[in-house]
Scaffold this motif. Sequence first.
Motif, PDB file in Angstrom:
ATOM      1  N   VAL A   1       0.848  -1.180   0.000  1.00 28.55           N
ATOM      2  CA  VAL A   1       0.000   0.000   0.000  1.00 28.55           C
ATOM      3  C   VAL A   1       0.891   1.240   0.000  1.00 28.55           C
ATOM      4  O   VAL A   1       2.034   1.188   0.438  1.00 28.55           O
ATOM      5  N   PHE A   2       0.322   2.348  -0.468  1.00 31.29           N
ATOM      6  CA  PHE A   2       1.023   3.629  -0.445  1.00 31.29           C
ATOM      7  C   PHE A   2       0.720   4.364   0.863  1.00 31.29           C
ATOM      8  O   PHE A   2      -0.368   4.229   1.422  1.00 31.29           O
ATOM      9  N   THR A   7       4.461   9.072  -0.635  1.00 34.22           N
ATOM     10  CA  THR A   7       5.925   9.051  -0.712  1.00 34.22           C
ATOM     11  C   THR A   7       6.536   7.696  -0.378  1.00 34.22           C
ATOM     12  O   THR A   7       7.704   7.464  -0.665  1.00 34.22           O
ATOM     13  N   ARG A   8       5.773   6.806   0.239  1.00 35.64           N
ATOM     14  CA  ARG A   8       6.283   5.502   0.643  1.00 35.64           C
ATOM     15  C   ARG A   8       5.365   4.386   0.152  1.00 35.64           C
ATOM     16  O   ARG A   8       4.163   4.575   0.009  1.00 35.64           O
ATOM     17  N   ILE A   9       5.977   3.231  -0.057  1.00 30.88           N
ATOM     18  CA  ILE A   9       5.237   2.012  -0.390  1.00 30.88           C
ATOM     19  C   ILE A   9       5.525   1.008   0.716  1.00 30.88           C
ATOM     20  O   ILE A   9       6.685   0.789   1.077  1.00 30.88           O
ATOM     21  N   TYR A  10       4.484   0.398   1.258  1.00 28.41           N
ATOM     22  CA  TYR A  10       4.610  -0.599   2.315  1.00 28.41           C
ATOM     23  C   TYR A  10       4.220  -1.948   1.734  1.00 28.41           C
ATOM     24  O   TYR A  10       3.075  -2.151   1.332  1.00 28.41           O
ATOM     25  N   ALA A  11       5.186  -2.862   1.677  1.00 31.18           N
ATOM     26  CA  ALA A  11       4.961  -4.186   1.100  1.00 31.18           C
ATOM     27  C   ALA A  11       5.064  -5.234   2.203  1.00 31.18           C
ATOM     28  O   ALA A  11       6.105  -5.375   2.847  1.00 31.18           O
ATOM     29  N   ALA A  12       3.979  -5.946   2.446  1.00 29.34           N
ATOM     30  CA  ALA A  12       3.946  -6.974   3.483  1.00 29.34           C
ATOM     31  C   ALA A  12       4.401  -8.306   2.905  1.00 29.34           C
ATOM     32  O   ALA A  12       4.169  -8.598   1.734  1.00 29.34           O
ATOM     33  N   SER A  13       5.026  -9.118   3.762  1.00 23.24           N
ATOM     34  CA  SER A  13       5.552 -10.398   3.291  1.00 23.24           C
ATOM     35  C   SER A  13       4.952 -11.564   4.069  1.00 23.24           C
ATOM     36  O   SER A  13       4.428 -11.400   5.165  1.00 23.24           O
TER      37      SER A  13
END
Length: 143
Positions: A1-2, A7-13
């Motif tokens: 999600v942005f 300004t940031r992208i949060y990618a869950a693993s």
Amino acid sequence: VFSPDGTRIYAASWAGIIYVYDAETLELVDTLTRGQGGGILDVAVRGNLVATVGFDKVVRVQTLDNHELMLELELEVKAENVEWLDDNRLLVITLSEAAFIFTMDGAELMEIAKQRLTRGFTAEECASFGIDPCPTLEEIKKG
């Protein structure tokens, strides 16, 4: 999600790590470890807070600056996603057949408590919502 400002992208693993990337350069700028419980199903960002829900049926809210755990809610059923509401005070966790709304705002919690509580808060509940001093049930009902 942005992030809300883009300004940031949060990618869950699946490993329980949130990777934070600069949205313009796609460079990795931070990582957050969700803690025990493994994979992350969904992530949502609001201001300095990040909320996650995982396969462990636990919703966690952490700060982005120092990764402090602010809230941990264990659900009885697996949640599918988590999202902040428009007013930036409530967290929604949707399940396959229901939606639950949790407040992160101490003042709002007090208003709800006035209408619905049949007991006072425990010291742990007051501490987790930043309510100081911890009121008795009679004090809550008086307002």
